[in-house]
Design an enzyme around this catalytic site. Structure first.
Site, PDB file in Angstrom:
ATOM      1  N   GLY A  16       0.832  -1.184  -0.016  1.00  0.00           N
ATOM      2  CA  GLY A  16      -0.098   0.181   0.028  1.00  0.00           C
ATOM      3  C   GLY A  16       0.931   1.047   0.169  1.00  0.00           C
ATOM      4  O   GLY A  16       1.793   1.382   0.669  1.00  0.00           O
ATOM      5  N   ARG A  77       0.907  -4.976  -5.614  1.00  0.00           N
ATOM      6  CA  ARG A  77       0.982  -6.209  -5.191  1.00  0.00           C
ATOM      7  C   ARG A  77       1.520  -7.228  -6.162  1.00  0.00           C
ATOM      8  O   ARG A  77       0.772  -7.166  -7.206  1.00  0.00           O
ATOM      9  CB  ARG A  77      -0.043  -6.514  -4.274  1.00  0.00           C
ATOM     10  N   ASP A 108       5.613  -5.077   5.718  1.00  0.00           N
ATOM     11  CA  ASP A 108       6.031  -6.457   6.159  1.00  0.00           C
ATOM     12  C   ASP A 108       6.052  -7.409   5.097  1.00  0.00           C
ATOM     13  O   ASP A 108       7.061  -8.276   4.891  1.00  0.00           O
ATOM     14  CB  ASP A 108       5.723  -6.950   7.521  1.00  0.00           C
ATOM     15  N   THR A 130       4.482   2.634   5.549  1.00  0.00           N
ATOM     16  CA  THR A 130       3.080   2.347   5.443  1.00  0.00           C
ATOM     17  C   THR A 130       2.241   3.033   6.564  1.00  0.00           C
ATOM     18  O   THR A 130       2.700   3.401   7.632  1.00  0.00           O
ATOM     19  CB  THR A 130       2.697   0.770   5.953  1.00  0.00           C
ATOM     20  N   ASP A 132       0.030   2.100   8.626  1.00  0.00           N
ATOM     21  CA  ASP A 132      -0.631   1.392   9.736  1.00  0.00           C
ATOM     22  C   ASP A 132       0.333   1.368  10.847  1.00  0.00           C
ATOM     23  O   ASP A 132      -0.116   0.902  11.920  1.00  0.00           O
ATOM     24  CB  ASP A 132      -0.633  -0.038   9.125  1.00  0.00           C
ATOM     25  N   ASP A 134       2.439  -0.460  11.594  1.00  0.00           N
ATOM     26  CA  ASP A 134       2.655  -1.970  12.381  1.00  0.00           C
ATOM     27  C   ASP A 134       3.730  -2.754  12.073  1.00  0.00           C
ATOM     28  O   ASP A 134       3.957  -3.986  12.143  1.00  0.00           O
ATOM     29  CB  ASP A 134       1.210  -2.743  11.588  1.00  0.00           C
ATOM     30  N   ARG A 176      -5.408  -2.270   9.018  1.00  0.00           N
ATOM     31  CA  ARG A 176      -5.218  -3.827   8.616  1.00  0.00           C
ATOM     32  C   ARG A 176      -5.404  -4.475  10.098  1.00  0.00           C
ATOM     33  O   ARG A 176      -6.590  -4.181  10.484  1.00  0.00           O
ATOM     34  CB  ARG A 176      -3.624  -4.315   8.156  1.00  0.00           C
TER      35      ARG A 176
HETATM   36  P1  ADP Z   1       3.049  -4.471   2.458  1.00  0.00           P
HETATM   37  O1  ADP Z   1       4.228  -4.609   2.109  1.00  0.00           O
HETATM   38  O2  ADP Z   1       2.406  -3.208   2.544  1.00  0.00           O
HETATM   39  O3  ADP Z   1       2.906  -5.312   3.888  1.00  0.00           O
HETATM   40  P2  ADP Z   1       2.001  -6.693   0.883  1.00  0.00           P
HETATM   41  O4  ADP Z   1       1.851  -7.774   2.283  1.00  0.00           O
HETATM   42  O5  ADP Z   1       0.638  -6.617  -0.082  1.00  0.00           O
HETATM   43  O6  ADP Z   1       2.036  -5.218   1.388  1.00  0.00           O
HETATM   44  O7  ADP Z   1       3.159  -7.226   0.082  1.00  0.00           O
HETATM   45  C1  ADP Z   1       3.726  -6.314  -1.070  1.00  0.00           C
HETATM   46  C2  ADP Z   1       4.463  -7.240  -1.981  1.00  0.00           C
HETATM   47  O8  ADP Z   1       5.513  -7.981  -1.222  1.00  0.00           O
HETATM   48  C3  ADP Z   1       3.430  -8.517  -2.469  1.00  0.00           C
HETATM   49  O9  ADP Z   1       2.733  -8.184  -3.463  1.00  0.00           O
HETATM   50  C4  ADP Z   1       4.621  -9.422  -2.885  1.00  0.00           C
HETATM   51  O10 ADP Z   1       5.053  -8.995  -4.015  1.00  0.00           O
HETATM   52  C5  ADP Z   1       5.593  -9.210  -1.946  1.00  0.00           C
HETATM   53  N1  ADP Z   1       5.513 -10.268  -0.691  1.00  0.00           N
HETATM   54  C6  ADP Z   1       4.470 -10.328   0.102  1.00  0.00           C
HETATM   55  N2  ADP Z   1       4.555 -11.174   1.068  1.00  0.00           N
HETATM   56  C7  ADP Z   1       5.591 -11.855   0.503  1.00  0.00           C
HETATM   57  C8  ADP Z   1       6.355 -13.049   0.866  1.00  0.00           C
HETATM   58  N3  ADP Z   1       5.828 -13.855   1.986  1.00  0.00           N
HETATM   59  N4  ADP Z   1       7.506 -13.575   0.118  1.00  0.00           N
HETATM   60  C9  ADP Z   1       7.887 -12.892  -0.946  1.00  0.00           C
HETATM   61  N5  ADP Z   1       7.101 -11.715  -1.159  1.00  0.00           N
HETATM   62  C10 ADP Z   1       6.155 -11.250  -0.551  1.00  0.00           C
HETATM   63  O1  F6P Z   2      -1.446  -1.291   4.930  1.00  0.00           O
HETATM   64  C1  F6P Z   2      -2.009  -0.161   4.435  1.00  0.00           C
HETATM   65  C2  F6P Z   2      -3.692  -0.469   3.989  1.00  0.00           C
HETATM   66  O2  F6P Z   2      -4.268   0.941   4.044  1.00  0.00           O
HETATM   67  C3  F6P Z   2      -4.182  -0.866   5.457  1.00  0.00           C
HETATM   68  O3  F6P Z   2      -4.629  -0.049   6.212  1.00  0.00           O
HETATM   69  C4  F6P Z   2      -5.458  -1.446   4.683  1.00  0.00           C
HETATM   70  O4  F6P Z   2      -5.976  -2.565   5.460  1.00  0.00           O
HETATM   71  C5  F6P Z   2      -5.134  -1.875   3.252  1.00  0.00           C
HETATM   72  O5  F6P Z   2      -3.736  -1.351   3.188  1.00  0.00           O
HETATM   73  C6  F6P Z   2      -5.827  -1.677   2.054  1.00  0.00           C
HETATM   74  O6  F6P Z   2      -5.533  -2.159   1.114  1.00  0.00           O
HETATM   75  P1  F6P Z   2      -6.141  -2.127  -0.392  1.00  0.00           P
HETATM   76  O7  F6P Z   2      -5.571  -0.543  -0.838  1.00  0.00           O
HETATM   77  O8  F6P Z   2      -5.473  -3.103  -1.268  1.00  0.00           O
HETATM   78  O9  F6P Z   2      -7.642  -1.906  -0.496  1.00  0.00           O
END
Ligand code: ADP
Ligand code: F6P
Length: 325
Positions: A16, A77, A108, A130, A132, A134, A176
């Protein structure tokens, strides 16, 4: 400073978006230029690495982005990157483009991707972007302060109409699975009830009772802040109206919370972290998260950082109880 092996690095934003990501990109590009390192922008998170959407960025290319929300590199993503083949392809592309290192700005999930890349041979440093707040190893994540200010403005406005109509507003904020936004926004906006995913609640005693007690004291409106991890605000507003007789409305603040010009705190923290990411790569480090610890910029090993646990500040959770008595 000077690791002769690092001549060219990439930077990407993933997951995000968050206000301050642009300030971080700018800091990476300009710090790179300061040390004579070429910086390339990787578009759309890990997708750009897999598809070779990689463009050189000069210090002038990052002019006028510091004050903007969102990310000029776009974000996404990328499911393919979660596969072994995806990571191998990303490494191959990094080699083809001559990237000696990579800076990943995200949450994360993105950090797990950064770990995979480092393990596969592309030295990678991550930093928390982020709203969040978090990320366990960091007291602060880029975008959180701007988000809180956006939420504060929205709830202040909702309070105007809520009190004029003598209603109850049940407001869902993002986060989240984490309650940081709800917690601090609840305190900043004087919420009557704050519901956090980290804390069990009972509808009758924790939601209805404070509203009814306030009503018996003559207060005819109420502001209830509910974290996204609890959800169900539309149903909750209906239940509150049925039980209290106070007309109730639900508002889901939604993605407006992710936009806007970053605050000073986000601009400065993003700039400091972005610069530190580049310096770590130049020091020959990899697989680390740049974070904030005890108010200072620090860095931890990604594996350790991902395993750490972070709890809501106990004093703030108690403060909510004191202030909503
Ligand atoms: P955030 O980084 O905000 O937590 P996501 O969880 O959607 O957002 O992760 C962003 C991108 O990071 C994912 O679309 C993917 O490409 C990569 N990613 C997420 N989780 C994993 C994982 N367990 N292993 C490898 N790449 C990951
Ligand atoms: O991680 C940032 C965040 O805005 C969260 O607070 C929320 O749960 C999520 O992303 C929303 O994701 P999306 O933009 O894919 O709806």
């Amino acid at each position: 400073m000077g690791n002769k092996k690092i001549k060219k690095i990439g930077v990407l934003t993933s997951g995000g978006d968050a206000p301050g990501m642009n300030a971080a990109i700018r800091a990476v590009v300009r710090t790179g230029a300061y040390y004579g390192v070429e910086v390339c922008g990787v578009m759309r998170g890990y997708n750009g690495l897999i598809n070779g959407e990689i463009n050189p960025m000069s210090p002038r290319d990052v002019s006028e982005i510091l004050q903007r929300g969102g990310t000029c590199l776009m974000t996404a993503r990328c499911l393919e990157f979660k596969t072994k083949e995806g990571v191998e392809r990303a490494c191959e592309i990094a080699r083809v483009y001559g990237l000696d290192g990579l800076v990943v700005i995200g949450g994360d999930g993105s950090f797990r991707g950064a770990k995979d890349l480092s393990n596969a041979g592309v030295p990678t440093i991550a930093m928390p972007g982020t709203i969040d707040n978090d990320i366990s190893c960091s007291e602060y994540t880029i975008g959180y302060d701007t988000c809180l200010n956006t939420v504060k403005e929205a709830i202040d406005k909702l309070r105007d109409t809520t009190s004029s109509h003598e209603r109850c507003s049940v407001i869902e904020v993002m986060g989240r699975a984490a309650g940081y936004i709800a917690l601090e926004a609840g305190i900043a906006c004087g919420a009557d009830v704050v519901l956090l995913p980290e804390k069990k609640y009972d509808f009758d005693s924790d939601v209805l009772r404070p509203i009814l007690e306030a009503k018996s004291r003559g207060k005819k409106h109420a502001i209830i802040v509910v974290a996204e991890g609890i959800g169900g605000v539309i149903e909750m507003a209906k239940k509150i109206e049925a039980a209290t007789g106070i007309e109730s409305r639900a508002t889901i603040l939604g993605h407006v919370q992710r936009g806007g010009s970053p605050t000073v705190r986000d601009r400065v923290t993003a700039s400091r972290m972005g610069a530190r990411c580049v310096e770590l790569l130049l020091e020959g480090k990899a697989n680390r998260i740049v974070c904030m610890q005890n108010g200072a910029i620090a860095d931890v090993d990604i594996n350790e950082g991902l395993e750490m646990k972070k709890e809501l500040p106990k004093d703030l959770v108690e403060l909510v109880d004191k202030l909503t008595v």
